[in-house]
Scaffold this active site. Structure first.
Site, short mmCIF file in Angstrom:
data_model
loop_
_atom_site.label_atom_id
_atom_site.label_comp_id
_atom_site.label_asym_id
_atom_site.label_seq_id
_atom_site.Cartn_x
_atom_site.Cartn_y
_atom_site.Cartn_z
CE LYS A 174 -2.33 3.42 2.93
NZ LYS A 174 -2.23 4.71 2.03
N GLY A 225 6.20 5.18 8.99
CA GLY A 225 4.94 6.16 9.08
C GLY A 225 5.52 7.04 10.93
CB SER A 226 2.71 9.69 12.83
OG SER A 226 2.03 8.93 12.63
CB THR A 227 5.32 7.48 17.35
OG1 THR A 227 6.49 7.51 17.20
CG2 THR A 227 4.54 6.80 18.22
CB THR A 229 -0.17 6.30 11.68
OG1 THR A 229 -0.41 7.88 11.48
CG2 THR A 229 -0.82 5.30 11.25
N GLY A 230 1.16 4.16 14.23
CA GLY A 230 1.70 3.43 14.48
C GLY A 230 0.94 2.81 15.41
CD GLU A 247 11.56 3.93 10.21
OE1 GLU A 247 11.44 4.89 11.01
OE2 GLU A 247 11.76 4.18 9.10
CB CYS A 281 11.72 8.41 10.47
SG CYS A 281 12.65 7.25 10.02
CD GLU A 379 9.38 12.53 13.42
OE1 GLU A 379 10.37 12.10 12.54
OE2 GLU A 379 8.07 12.47 13.52
#
Length: 476
Positions: A174, A225-227, A229-230, A247, A281, A379
């Site tokens: 994706k 991606g972002s924390t 969303t992770g 990651e 990142c 960030e």
């Protein structure tokens, strides 16, 4: 460019998917904010078809000998390299990278494939005597999904495909809806080398990610991606106990000791913080400079910044380009506004040109803002770097570690004993000393704390795409 240039669609079961009548989404050029093309938005039914094709392909691919899977990947690497210049132009257009930055990303990928393909997971005899033999075996997990970000879309997609296919898994990609073109072209080309259903791509919007992470037919998700969303990915995957590699974000610190070569290190710090317009990142996001050299270092950074040109559309060999998309552009503008509203001193940059065609933010340096300020605590993921003072080693270590993140950290200093001592106490997955982002296919990369789960690259990264099976063979 127009939509006729690319004919983007899903690649399912080895061929382009007929998405006639599907809802579509525009892909914009971040340097101009003009449409490049459109792509179809997948429905749940489209994803179901991709998963069904993947499940059908998995047993045959898992049974394919390791050496044959390796040969297929190496053949793809050759084809990848043959279309590299086309990909460079595509990546520069859809992501906003300069041509130099795009070449660095694209040409590194075939190298990554070839180096990672040198690994092989072999059965290991753990113990053996007259009574029994104990063997450790690595087995593929099944259907994997790779959720790819927009900052390094081609490289980070490659990082997910290589270990998945090498170990006998199949994978559905994706891509980010902001940067789907290069990923689509590569997956389409790869169909020449892999059986139908082994490597697929599904294009979508923000709904597609949650459908993937909750799908019962998907066994592992690798997300970059972002924390924030992770965490949602991990929560969704937990319902079906999917394996995950995450990651995530970082607020990476750099420590500069007082004995450095100031002109050289100042330029390395700028590169570490602002390459790809800070959209990395592991970009250095907080720079702690020893107070004995702080003023001299600050002045050198200010003098050097004009050497790092920003691409406004007519200089593709510049150091940095626009931000990739409007949400990130607005977020960085908001941080700049916060800096000004709180009276923090800007050494250079800071003023966004309202007449710029693209999502351009000038390279910006902030002079010793408070530790609790947004530019230090968050960030930024943009070309804004704060310089901060330090004096006491214990204090700087505490400040560096006082964050929920732990992705990477960079140190500069001539006294190797000192910088290694500091580096060993930093809570981060990677600590780079007198080096700027020295990534390698053979070096595991991953974060501590809220910066991720698991690693990518190296043998450790490959193993995360397998189950461990223990066979105990009784001899009597």
């Amino acid at each position: 460019m127009t939509a006729d240039n690319y004919n983007l669609t899903h690649i399912i079961n080895g061929k382009p998917y007929d998405a006639t009548g599907a809802k579509t989404r525009e892909v914009l050029n971040p340097a101009t904010r003009q449409p490049i093309t459109t792509h179809p938005i997948a429905t749940r039914e489209v994803l179901d078809e991709a998963v069904a094709a993947a499940r059908k392909a998995f047993p045959g691919w898992a049974a394919t000998p390791w050496e044959e899977r390796k040969k297929a990947l190496l053949a793809w690497a050759d084809s990848f390299e043959a279309m590299a210049e086309q990909l460079v132009n595509v990546l520069s257009t859809e992501q906003g990278k300069t041509l130099g930055g795009a070449r660095h990303e694209v040409y590194g990928c075939p190298v990554w494939i070839r180096e990672m393909a040198k690994y092989e997971l072999k059965d290991t005899v753990l113990s053996e005597d007259d009574d029994q033999k104990t063997i450790q075996v690595y087995k593929p997990i099944g259907v994997c999904a790779g959720i790819v970000p927009w900052n390094f879309p081609i490289l980070l997609m490659t990082w997910k495909i290589i270990p998945s296919l090498l170990t006998g898994n199949v994978i559905i990609i994706k891509p980010s809806p902001f940067t789907p073109i290069g990923d689509f072209l590569l997956v389409k080309d790869a169909q020449k080398f892999f059986p139908p259903g082994v490597l697929q791509i599904v294009l979508g919007d923000d709904n597609l990610g949650p459908w993937i992470t909750s799908h019962p037919g998907i066994d592992k998700v690798s997300f970059t991606g972002s924390t924030a969303t992770g965490k949602l990915v991990a929560k969704s995957c937990s319902d079906t106990l999917k394996r995950v590699t995450l990651e995530l974000g970082g607020n990476d610190a750099c420590v500069v000791t007082k004995d450095v070569d100031i002109p050289s290190v100042a330029r390395q710090v700028i590169a570490a913080a602002l390459t790809n317009s800070g959209q990395i990142c592991v970009a250095t996001k907080r720079i702690y400079v020893h107070e004995d050299i702080y003023d001299a270092f600050k002045n050198e950074v200010a003098a050097a910044i004009p050497e790092f040109k920003v691409n406004y559309g007519d200089d593709n060999e510049a150091f940095a380009g626009p931000l990739n998309n409007e949400p990130q552009f607005n977020r960085v503008k908001n941080i700049l506004a916060d800096i000004k509203q709180n009276g923090q001193k800007i050494i250079c940059g800071g003023d966004v040109d309202p007449n710029a065609k693209g999502y351009h933010i000038p390279l910006t340096v902030v002079d010793n803002p408070p530790e609790e300020s947004r530019i230090v605590q968050e960030e930024q993921f943009g070309p804004v770097m704060p310089l901060l003072k330090w004096k006491d080693e214990e204090d700087v270590i505490k400040r560096v570690n006082d964050t929920p993140y732990g992705l990477a950290s960079t140190l500069f200093g001539r006294n190797l004993e000192e910088v290694e001592r500091i580096g060993r106490r930093i809570e981060a997955g990677s600590v780079w000393i007198n080096k700027v982002m020295p990534f390698s296919p053979h070096t595991p990369f991953g974060g501590h704390k809220n910066s991720g789960v698991g690693v990518e690259n190296g043998l450790d990264g490959i193993k995360l795409y397998t189950y461990t099976q223990i066979i105990v063979l009784g001899k009597k």
